[in-house]
Design a protein around this motif. Sequence first.
Motif, PDB file in Angstrom:
ATOM      1  N   ARG A 119       0.839  -1.207   0.000  1.00 36.57           N
ATOM      2  CA  ARG A 119       0.000   0.000   0.000  1.00 36.57           C
ATOM      3  C   ARG A 119       0.879   1.265   0.000  1.00 36.57           C
ATOM      4  N   LYS A 120       2.028   1.181   0.643  1.00 38.45           N
ATOM      5  CA  LYS A 120       2.990   2.289   0.620  1.00 38.45           C
ATOM      6  C   LYS A 120       3.474   2.535  -0.805  1.00 38.45           C
ATOM      7  N   LEU A 121       3.769   1.461  -1.527  1.00 38.48           N
ATOM      8  CA  LEU A 121       4.187   1.603  -2.920  1.00 38.48           C
ATOM      9  C   LEU A 121       3.065   2.152  -3.788  1.00 38.48           C
ATOM     10  N   PHE A 122       1.843   1.763  -3.490  1.00 34.80           N
ATOM     11  CA  PHE A 122       0.703   2.217  -4.294  1.00 34.80           C
ATOM     12  C   PHE A 122       0.473   3.722  -4.181  1.00 34.80           C
ATOM     13  N   ALA A 123       1.138   4.377  -3.235  1.00 37.57           N
ATOM     14  CA  ALA A 123       1.052   5.835  -3.127  1.00 37.57           C
ATOM     15  C   ALA A 123       1.991   6.539  -4.101  1.00 37.57           C
ATOM     16  N   LEU A 124       2.873   5.778  -4.759  1.00 40.57           N
ATOM     17  CA  LEU A 124       3.732   6.385  -5.783  1.00 40.57           C
ATOM     18  C   LEU A 124       2.881   6.824  -6.972  1.00 40.57           C
ATOM     19  N   PRO A 125       3.383   7.732  -7.802  1.00 44.48           N
ATOM     20  CA  PRO A 125       2.611   8.165  -8.975  1.00 44.48           C
ATOM     21  C   PRO A 125       2.209   6.988  -9.857  1.00 44.48           C
ATOM     22  N   ASP A 126       1.022   7.059 -10.428  1.00 42.22           N
ATOM     23  CA  ASP A 126       0.486   5.964 -11.248  1.00 42.22           C
ATOM     24  C   ASP A 126       1.445   5.523 -12.344  1.00 42.22           C
ATOM     25  N   GLU A 127       2.139   6.485 -12.934  1.00 36.54           N
ATOM     26  CA  GLU A 127       2.971   6.184 -14.097  1.00 36.54           C
ATOM     27  C   GLU A 127       4.345   5.624 -13.715  1.00 36.54           C
ATOM     28  N   THR A 128       4.623   5.474 -12.424  1.00 36.67           N
ATOM     29  CA  THR A 128       5.905   4.928 -12.002  1.00 36.67           C
ATOM     30  C   THR A 128       6.128   3.552 -12.633  1.00 36.67           C
ATOM     31  N   ARG A 129       7.272   3.392 -13.266  1.00 32.29           N
ATOM     32  CA  ARG A 129       7.627   2.088 -13.841  1.00 32.29           C
ATOM     33  C   ARG A 129       8.125   1.171 -12.734  1.00 32.29           C
ATOM     34  N   LEU A 130       7.599  -0.036 -12.673  1.00 31.37           N
ATOM     35  CA  LEU A 130       8.019  -1.015 -11.686  1.00 31.37           C
ATOM     36  C   LEU A 130       8.852  -2.095 -12.371  1.00 31.37           C
ATOM     37  N   PHE A 131      10.045  -2.327 -11.850  1.00 33.50           N
ATOM     38  CA  PHE A 131      10.934  -3.363 -12.374  1.00 33.50           C
ATOM     39  C   PHE A 131      11.031  -4.475 -11.331  1.00 33.50           C
ATOM     40  N   LEU A 132      10.653  -5.670 -11.746  1.00 33.91           N
ATOM     41  CA  LEU A 132      10.501  -6.798 -10.846  1.00 33.91           C
ATOM     42  C   LEU A 132      11.765  -7.642 -10.805  1.00 33.91           C
ATOM     43  N   ALA A 186       2.500 -16.495 -15.394  1.00 34.31           N
ATOM     44  CA  ALA A 186       1.184 -16.885 -14.885  1.00 34.31           C
ATOM     45  C   ALA A 186       0.448 -17.731 -15.912  1.00 34.31           C
ATOM     46  N   PRO A 187      -0.493 -18.572 -15.480  1.00 34.45           N
ATOM     47  CA  PRO A 187      -1.266 -19.394 -16.421  1.00 34.45           C
ATOM     48  C   PRO A 187      -1.868 -18.554 -17.542  1.00 34.45           C
ATOM     49  N   GLY A 188      -1.681 -19.025 -18.769  1.00 35.00           N
ATOM     50  CA  GLY A 188      -2.206 -18.311 -19.927  1.00 35.00           C
ATOM     51  C   GLY A 188      -1.239 -17.336 -20.548  1.00 35.00           C
ATOM     52  N   ARG A 189      -0.070 -17.131 -19.911  1.00 37.09           N
ATOM     53  CA  ARG A 189       0.936 -16.217 -20.455  1.00 37.09           C
ATOM     54  C   ARG A 189       2.166 -17.035 -20.841  1.00 37.09           C
ATOM     55  N   ASP A 190       2.684 -16.826 -22.061  1.00 36.50           N
ATOM     56  CA  ASP A 190       3.755 -17.682 -22.571  1.00 36.50           C
ATOM     57  C   ASP A 190       5.116 -17.003 -22.602  1.00 36.50           C
ATOM     58  N   ARG A 191       5.267 -15.870 -21.958  1.00 47.18           N
ATOM     59  CA  ARG A 191       6.560 -15.189 -21.953  1.00 47.18           C
ATOM     60  C   ARG A 191       6.821 -14.567 -20.591  1.00 47.18           C
ATOM     61  N   PHE A 192       8.097 -14.397 -20.289  1.00 48.07           N
ATOM     62  CA  PHE A 192       8.483 -13.730 -19.058  1.00 48.07           C
ATOM     63  C   PHE A 192       8.377 -12.219 -19.249  1.00 48.07           C
ATOM     64  N   VAL A 193       7.928 -11.532 -18.201  1.00 41.90           N
ATOM     65  CA  VAL A 193       7.751 -10.075 -18.245  1.00 41.90           C
ATOM     66  C   VAL A 193       8.386  -9.482 -16.993  1.00 41.90           C
ATOM     67  N   HIS A 194       9.119  -8.391 -17.167  1.00 38.02           N
ATOM     68  CA  HIS A 194       9.854  -7.816 -16.042  1.00 38.02           C
ATOM     69  C   HIS A 194       9.369  -6.444 -15.615  1.00 38.02           C
ATOM     70  N   GLU A 195       8.468  -5.815 -16.372  1.00 37.98           N
ATOM     71  CA  GLU A 195       8.113  -4.423 -16.095  1.00 37.98           C
ATOM     72  C   GLU A 195       6.612  -4.229 -16.095  1.00 37.98           C
ATOM     73  N   THR A 196       6.144  -3.424 -15.150  1.00 37.79           N
ATOM     74  CA  THR A 196       4.736  -3.034 -15.102  1.00 37.79           C
ATOM     75  C   THR A 196       4.675  -1.607 -14.556  1.00 37.79           C
ATOM     76  N   THR A 197       3.526  -1.177 -14.070  1.00 41.83           N
ATOM     77  CA  THR A 197       3.374   0.171 -13.526  1.00 41.83           C
ATOM     78  C   THR A 197       2.559   0.122 -12.243  1.00 41.83           C
ATOM     79  N   ILE A 198       2.643   1.189 -11.487  1.00 44.15           N
ATOM     80  CA  ILE A 198       1.832   1.288 -10.272  1.00 44.15           C
ATOM     81  C   ILE A 198       0.349   1.188 -10.600  1.00 44.15           C
ATOM     82  N   VAL A 199      -0.099   1.902 -11.616  1.00 43.77           N
ATOM     83  CA  VAL A 199      -1.537   1.894 -11.913  1.00 43.77           C
ATOM     84  C   VAL A 199      -2.001   0.507 -12.327  1.00 43.77           C
ATOM     85  N   ALA A 200      -1.175  -0.232 -13.062  1.00 43.92           N
ATOM     86  CA  ALA A 200      -1.567  -1.593 -13.448  1.00 43.92           C
ATOM     87  C   ALA A 200      -1.666  -2.499 -12.230  1.00 43.92           C
TER      88      ALA A 200
END
Length: 288
Positions: free
Chosen positions: A190-203, A209-223
């Motif tokens: 929840r502390k991280l969710f206070a960052l700006p929506d457009e913040t890029r998150l690097f995992l 996950a089931p149904g996904r056939d590739r590895f993914v390393h980046e998302t965003t706070i809003v997602a």
Amino acid sequence: MQKPDVKVFFDEASNTFSYVVWDPSTLMAAVIDSVLDYDAAAGRIHHASADAMVDFVRANAFTVQWVIDTHVHADHLSAAAYVQSVLGGRVAIGEHIVTVQESFGRLLNTGEDFRRDGSQFDHLFTDGERYRLGSIEAIALHTPGHTPACMTHVIGDAAFVGDTLFMPDYGTARCDFPGGDARTLYRSIRKLFALPDETRLFLCHDYKAPGRDRFVHETTIVAERRENIHLHDGIDEEAFVAMRTARDATLPVPKLLLPAVQVNMRAGALPPPESNGVSYLKIPLNSV
């Protein structure tokens, strides 16, 4: 908001993402969550994964300012000491490394020669500590729950979250390691969710996950806020704690937990050589 450039490196053996992040105006760089290759069956260490990062840094004439681990990893050995030996920079982790050193120091019976004050690292970040990568402003945030020492590094518009969050379709980190706590993880996220929506998150990890056939390393706070299957907006603390606790009870101990922690709590250095000049990793029996 300032925007660093980021290059991802993937170690499929441990499903780990490592990063070189740099300020394009000064070419000052940080190496984050590097991997030391370890052949457990043969008892051999090698540096192919780390050398890929080293080669990239050298090819681009970066100056390494920081060599950071987001936490004491349980699934891979850190190459921080090796990276520093060839590229320089300050090896750093969060100040709560001392908690991990204390608990695993007891478990592994490391003796009085093993310092449990974090002094193996050049710098211990505190919660809310502000620093710079070149000209880019950065802040270290204490985000425990997965482990007590987890830190998120927000460098410009990019946040390196370690194992705190995964891709929205995969969820969140386990909390059953020593010092882990699901309620604490909820509050960290929840502390991280206070960052700006457009913040890029690097995992640090992805497991497709089931149904996904590739590895993914980046998302965003809003997602994450909208779509994380474990903790999107609207899921309360009690529901998350119940889910996370039940899920963690079904998970096996990571294969490299004991070897990894012995190296990682030493800032990526191997245990001191014994009288024959050889370093050994200890495996306590019937203790984990």
